[in-house]
Scaffold this motif. Structure first.
Motif, PDB file in Angstrom:
ATOM      1  N   LEU A  96     108.090  60.854 -39.515  1.00  0.00           N
ATOM      2  CA  LEU A  96     109.137  61.635 -40.180  1.00  0.00           C
ATOM      3  C   LEU A  96     109.277  63.020 -39.543  1.00  0.00           C
ATOM      4  CD1 LEU A  96     108.328  60.862 -43.935  1.00  0.00           C
ATOM      5  CD2 LEU A  96     109.964  59.695 -42.462  1.00  0.00           C
ATOM      6  N   ARG A  97     108.181  63.728 -39.454  1.00  0.00           N
ATOM      7  CA  ARG A  97     108.252  65.104 -38.961  1.00  0.00           C
ATOM      8  C   ARG A  97     106.990  65.427 -38.175  1.00  0.00           C
ATOM      9  NH1 ARG A  97     110.561  69.503 -42.957  1.00  0.00           N
ATOM     10  NH2 ARG A  97     110.927  70.326 -40.905  1.00  0.00           N
ATOM     11  N   GLU A 101     106.787  61.058 -31.729  1.00  0.00           N
ATOM     12  CA  GLU A 101     107.979  61.875 -31.946  1.00  0.00           C
ATOM     13  C   GLU A 101     108.682  61.374 -33.211  1.00  0.00           C
ATOM     14  OE1 GLU A 101     110.125  64.257 -29.834  1.00  0.00           O
ATOM     15  OE2 GLU A 101     108.028  64.808 -29.698  1.00  0.00           O
ATOM     16  N   PRO A 102     109.433  62.243 -33.927  1.00  0.00           N
ATOM     17  CA  PRO A 102     110.154  61.765 -35.104  1.00  0.00           C
ATOM     18  C   PRO A 102     111.046  60.562 -34.770  1.00  0.00           C
ATOM     19  CG  PRO A 102     110.257  64.137 -34.993  1.00  0.00           C
ATOM     20  CD  PRO A 102     109.610  63.680 -33.722  1.00  0.00           C
ATOM     21  N   MET A 103     111.191  59.664 -35.759  1.00  0.00           N
ATOM     22  CA  MET A 103     112.031  58.468 -35.678  1.00  0.00           C
ATOM     23  C   MET A 103     111.422  57.346 -34.835  1.00  0.00           C
ATOM     24  SD  MET A 103     115.726  60.272 -35.420  1.00  0.00           S
ATOM     25  CE  MET A 103     115.994  61.804 -36.316  1.00  0.00           C
ATOM     26  N   MET A 104     110.160  57.517 -34.403  1.00  0.00           N
ATOM     27  CA  MET A 104     109.474  56.431 -33.689  1.00  0.00           C
ATOM     28  C   MET A 104     108.750  55.575 -34.724  1.00  0.00           C
ATOM     29  SD  MET A 104     109.862  56.830 -30.372  1.00  0.00           S
ATOM     30  CE  MET A 104     108.500  56.149 -29.472  1.00  0.00           C
ATOM     31  N   ALA A 155     119.027  60.072 -30.388  1.00  0.00           N
ATOM     32  CA  ALA A 155     119.311  61.419 -29.862  1.00  0.00           C
ATOM     33  C   ALA A 155     120.450  61.399 -28.847  1.00  0.00           C
ATOM     34  CB  ALA A 155     118.058  62.025 -29.240  1.00  0.00           C
ATOM     35  N   TYR A 166     122.231  61.180 -34.607  1.00  0.00           N
ATOM     36  CA  TYR A 166     121.072  62.084 -34.743  1.00  0.00           C
ATOM     37  C   TYR A 166     121.117  62.866 -36.048  1.00  0.00           C
ATOM     38  CZ  TYR A 166     118.213  66.248 -33.922  1.00  0.00           C
ATOM     39  OH  TYR A 166     117.309  67.285 -34.050  1.00  0.00           O
ATOM     40  N   ALA A 219     118.574  62.465 -39.158  1.00  0.00           N
ATOM     41  CA  ALA A 219     117.810  63.630 -39.646  1.00  0.00           C
ATOM     42  C   ALA A 219     117.907  63.722 -41.170  1.00  0.00           C
ATOM     43  CB  ALA A 219     118.325  64.906 -38.994  1.00  0.00           C
ATOM     44  N   ILE A 260     115.673  61.031 -42.646  1.00  0.00           N
ATOM     45  CA  ILE A 260     114.262  61.399 -42.513  1.00  0.00           C
ATOM     46  C   ILE A 260     113.886  62.445 -43.576  1.00  0.00           C
ATOM     47  CG2 ILE A 260     112.713  62.710 -40.966  1.00  0.00           C
ATOM     48  CD1 ILE A 260     112.951  59.924 -39.961  1.00  0.00           C
ATOM     49  N   GLU A 261     114.765  63.429 -43.761  1.00  0.00           N
ATOM     50  CA  GLU A 261     114.482  64.473 -44.755  1.00  0.00           C
ATOM     51  C   GLU A 261     114.431  63.863 -46.163  1.00  0.00           C
ATOM     52  OE1 GLU A 261     117.158  67.830 -44.769  1.00  0.00           O
ATOM     53  OE2 GLU A 261     115.875  68.961 -46.136  1.00  0.00           O
ATOM     54  N   ARG A 269     118.657  70.185 -46.441  1.00  0.00           N
ATOM     55  CA  ARG A 269     119.166  71.123 -45.430  1.00  0.00           C
ATOM     56  C   ARG A 269     119.998  70.425 -44.361  1.00  0.00           C
ATOM     57  NH1 ARG A 269     114.232  75.178 -44.067  1.00  0.00           N
ATOM     58  NH2 ARG A 269     113.016  73.272 -44.042  1.00  0.00           N
ATOM     59  N   SER A 270     119.618  69.176 -44.066  1.00  0.00           N
ATOM     60  CA  SER A 270     120.289  68.489 -42.961  1.00  0.00           C
ATOM     61  C   SER A 270     121.660  67.927 -43.359  1.00  0.00           C
ATOM     62  CB  SER A 270     119.399  67.371 -42.441  1.00  0.00           C
ATOM     63  OG  SER A 270     118.899  66.627 -43.511  1.00  0.00           O
ATOM     64  N   LEU A 279     124.811  69.510 -42.068  1.00  0.00           N
ATOM     65  CA  LEU A 279     124.975  69.470 -40.605  1.00  0.00           C
ATOM     66  C   LEU A 279     125.323  68.074 -40.086  1.00  0.00           C
ATOM     67  CD1 LEU A 279     121.928  71.736 -39.751  1.00  0.00           C
ATOM     68  CD2 LEU A 279     124.318  72.364 -39.515  1.00  0.00           C
ATOM     69  N   PRO A 281     118.525  69.588 -37.638  1.00  0.00           N
ATOM     70  CA  PRO A 281     119.121  69.587 -38.987  1.00  0.00           C
ATOM     71  C   PRO A 281     118.077  69.639 -40.099  1.00  0.00           C
ATOM     72  CG  PRO A 281     120.148  67.924 -37.609  1.00  0.00           C
ATOM     73  CD  PRO A 281     118.993  68.443 -36.831  1.00  0.00           C
ATOM     74  N   ILE A 282     116.944  69.001 -39.877  1.00  0.00           N
ATOM     75  CA  ILE A 282     115.904  68.933 -40.909  1.00  0.00           C
ATOM     76  C   ILE A 282     115.328  70.331 -41.208  1.00  0.00           C
ATOM     77  CG2 ILE A 282     113.860  68.477 -39.496  1.00  0.00           C
ATOM     78  CD1 ILE A 282     113.394  66.030 -41.411  1.00  0.00           C
ATOM     79  N   ALA A 332     118.668  65.814 -28.400  1.00  0.00           N
ATOM     80  CA  ALA A 332     119.883  65.862 -29.221  1.00  0.00           C
ATOM     81  C   ALA A 332     120.720  67.097 -28.864  1.00  0.00           C
ATOM     82  CB  ALA A 332     119.512  65.882 -30.694  1.00  0.00           C
TER      83      ALA A 332
END
Lengths: 241, 199
Positions: free
Chosen positions: A11-12, A52-55, A84, A90, A94, A97-98, A233-234, A237, B112-113, B150
């Protein structure tokens, strides 16, 4: 059981010290895991790129007192690079994931894990419009967490639909008799789209128009932010062009 | 807990990145045992760096003047701009002595996160620098991680225009490494970016 193995989606990550990282993962069996990955920021690291995130990784961890320690990681799905490569995907990923980070805890949730992996895989393969994949993910993720919205019957009285008054605080569409004064009305097409996103009815989703999609994404965002209490937050965006 | 000013010093040091409570305590006691002159000099440097150092008006690199040494240097090629995330990346690339163009520091990557979007970076300033047509190549040198990739994707989409070459730093195997220890993502990138050695 000091050493254990699980499948997880990263995730992060947060930097720790000179070359280490704290990796937050959502695992198949152990829920959310926070672990230290030592030396992964060095170019010679054997598994830095796999964390890395998203793996999606097959990971072996050593149980620590506060944080576990990653001892091995093998890649099961390298979705990050493909995601990405497309900015809209992307930003959608994000937000997923958040949400996953906020909605899950240490107790395992196989459904949340499978939903997230499926959504990331779909984004990496460019199967659907990223914004729609995100909206569907958010609705389904909230449903698994126990906040399933109602898009047909009244969320308060159970009166059979269709209804057009949507009240986030009341959990979905409501009958006119219980709708608070001034409740905005939603187009029937948008309600149908929301129900299709929740059910994963992709032919209906893909047949929807831009107006319904715009309204639906606004409702999904409001519903998500209400139940997660703090804003994502994401979400502001997300690139929906 | 220590008394008064010592604890205050440990707390302040502990707020620095990468310094935990134990390290903060060790540094605080080192300062206590050091000659007065050294400590005064450290305090002066800390104040001076906050007073004098600012960001270059052109590229966003750290500088003691309105523009940095690199932007002022007439020997640097103004036709190539290398886009990096942080000022420390400029130093890393300068150490290679391979690049003689100019830089543009974005001030981070799109994440973004963490609430960081394109508007929070110095992308608008980059577009302004490209407006007069002097620049013929933009090298995107953001970090080879998810956020960096990204950001590179976003910039590429934005920078596509006639007469401008947009390139990305190569990714692959580290010099001095063993092939068998390379992970599949890095090795895959190395294959993707392979080059012709002989016609």
């Amino acid at each position: 059981m000091p050493l254990y193995r699980d499948e997880a989606v990263v995730l992060r990550t947060h930097k720790l010290g000179e070359a280490d990282r704290i990796v937050t993962m959502l695992s198949r069996q152990h829920g959310k895991i926070r672990a230290v990955a030592k030396g992964v920021r060095r170019t010679a690291s054997k598994f830095g790129s796999r964390l890395e995130p998203m793996m999606v990784v097959d990971v072996q961890l050593y149980e620590g007192r506060s944080l576990d320690i990653v001892t091995q990681a093998e890649s099961l799905g390298a979705y990050g690079a493909d995601i990405a490569g497309d900015y809209a995907s992307y930003t959608a990923a994000a937000a997923m994931i958040e949400t996953a980070d906020r909605i899950t805890d240490d107790s395992g949730s196989l459904q949340q894990y499978l939903l997230l992996v499926g959504a990331l895989r779909s984004l990496s393969r460019r199967e659907r419009v990223p914004g729609l994949t995100l909206d569907s993910y958010l609705l389904r993720s909230l449903s698994i967490a126990g906040w399933a919205p109602s898009f047909v019957d009244c969320a308060v009285t159970g009166a059979p639909g269709p209804h057009t008054a949507f009240v986030v605080q009341l959990g979905g569409v409501v009958a006119d008799s219980v709708a608070p004064p001034g409740t905005p009305r939603v187009d029937p097409e948008t309600i149908d789209l929301l129900a299709a996103l929740l059910a994963g009815d992709w032919p209906t989703v893909e047949a929807s128009d831009d107006r319904a999609r715009g309204q639906a994404s606004g409702i999904v965002a409001a519903y998500t932010q209400f139940h997660l209490e703090r804003g994502l937050r994401s979400l502001r965006l997300v690139d929906r062009r | 807990m220590y008394e008064g000013i010592i604890q205050e010093l440990i707390d302040e040091l502990g707020r620095l990145p990468g310094i935990g409570p134990k390290s903060a305590q060790r540094i605080a006691f080192h300062i206590l045992q050091t000659e007065t002159f050294d400590v005064t000099h450290l305090a002066e440097v800390l104040l001076e760096v906050k007073e004098k150092v600012r960001f270059c008006e052109i590229c966003g690199n750290v500088s003691e003047q309105d523009t940095c040494n690199i932007c002022r240097d007439p020997r640097r090629s103004a036709t190539t701009i290398c886009v990096v995330e942080e000022a420390k990346d400029v130093v890393a690339i300068e150490r290679t002595r391979e690049f003689r163009g100019l830089y543009h520091v974005l001030g981070g990557a799109i994440s973004p996160i963490d609430g960081i979007g394109p508007d929070d970076l110095r992308i608008r300033q980059l577009l302004q620098r490209l407006a007069d047509g002097t620049v013929t190549e933009v090298i995107i040198a953001t970090d080879p991680n998810l956020e960096g990739e990204a950001t590179a994707t976003y910039l590429t989409r934005l920078l596509v225009q006639p007469g401008l070459r947009v390139t990305r730093l190569a990714s692959g195997l580290p010099v001095g490494g063993d092939l068998e220890y390379a992970d599949e993502v890095t090795l895959g990138r190395a294959f993707e970016g392979r080059r012709l050695v002989e016609q």
